[in-house]
Design a protein around this motif. Structure first.
Motif: not given
Length: 306
Positions: A18-20, A23-26, A31-33
């Motif tokens: 869940x932590x990883x 982190x990937x979602x963040x 990147x999208x922003x």
């Protein structure tokens, strides 16, 4: 530095996963922003001059160059467009442009589809060599061909009438797939069409041309519309060759408006901007009307293979 954490229990494994994931979602969100902010800035840079031109086409001469920029005219002057049409035969230039664009678009689509189908589906000696040669022609600057073409159309094509001063030097080459980009786009799209459809049509007795026109072209609507849009924009904005080959009675919008601007730019900037806005409008309408097919055609043309 990679994490040295070694989960031992199922709960620790789930927590670590869940932590990883977070982190990937963040990272993906960041990147999208950044990508969206960059695209917005580029869009603003491209739109500001256009919006200023449209705004200035409705302004009084004293409002155009004021500082800071006055984006909304105090009193919109639609008479600027009336004056523009009074100073030059813009409708004549517009219809000349439409005649040129229609014939070149039809010729480009027909010739490019024939050549692209040959490169994508037919087997013949030297096919790959000539396709590479076609791609190499895309690297040639247009100005390199201007003098040879002008000499050819001036001295070779004189019967039963001279081609210089007519649309023929611009229209006829479009019927011989002279633009390698359009052939490449259509060839790549054709290669992504399942070969089973072609084999089934041949079993039913369909000829090669029938397969092309009744199977490949209907299935290739996105790339066909992409070629239509690109060709229309190319010849709609064509200036150099139109200036060389055409006479005043056959001038297109690009040449006619340029000649008009040379005459009135020093005293009538609002007229200059009005003619520019008039020329821009059809392109904007065309793109927004077919943008879905245009984007889909460009996206799909680079994929697939036989």
């Amino acid at each position: 530095m990679q994490s040295t954490f070694q989960p031992r229990t199922d709960a620790e494994v789930d927590a670590y996963a869940e932590t990883m994931r977070r982190q990937r979602q963040g990272r993906d969100l960041t990147t999208r922003i950044i990508a969206h902010v960059t695209l917005i800035l580029l869009a603003v840079m491209a739109l500001v001059p256009v919006l200023w031109m449209i705004s200035s086409s409705l302004k009084a001469p004293t409002e155009i160059f004021v500082t800071p920029i006055q984006w909304i005219p105090s009193t919109p002057r639609w008479s600027n467009y009336v004056d523009a049409f009074a100073k030059a035969p813009l409708w004549l230039y517009f219809w000349n442009t439409m005649i040129l664009c229609v014939f070149t678009v039809v010729g480009t689509v027909i010739s490019s589809s024939l050549v692209a189908f040959s490169f994508a589906r037919l087997r013949w000696p030297g096919r790959d060599f000539f396709f590479a040669l076609l791609l190499i022609t895309m690297m040639l600057p247009v100005v390199v061909l201007i003098v040879p073409r002008f000499l050819m159309f001036s001295y070779w094509y004189r019967w039963p009438f001279r081609w210089i001063g007519t649309f023929l030097p611009l229209i006829v080459p479009a019927w011989f797939a002279v633009n390698g980009l359009y052939v490449f786009l259509m060839r790549q799209f054709f290669m992504g069409i399942p070969v089973e459809l072609e084999d089934a049509a041949r079993i039913d007795g369909a000829s090669t041309l029938r397969i092309l026109w009744q199977i490949f072209i209907p299935l290739s609507q996105p790339v066909v519309i992409t070629v239509v849009i690109l060709t229309f924009i190319q010849y709609y904005n064509e200036f150099l060759e139109a200036l060389i080959y055409l006479k005043p009675a056959t001038w297109t919008l690009a040449v006619g408006i340029r000649a008009m601007n040379d005459q009135f730019y020093a005293t009538s900037w609002e007229t200059v901007f009005a003619t520019g806005t008039f020329m821009l409008a059809p392109l904007v309408i065309l793109f927004f009307a077919a943008q879905r097919y245009f984007i889909e055609g460009v996206a799909l043309s680079g994929f697939g293979g036989r």
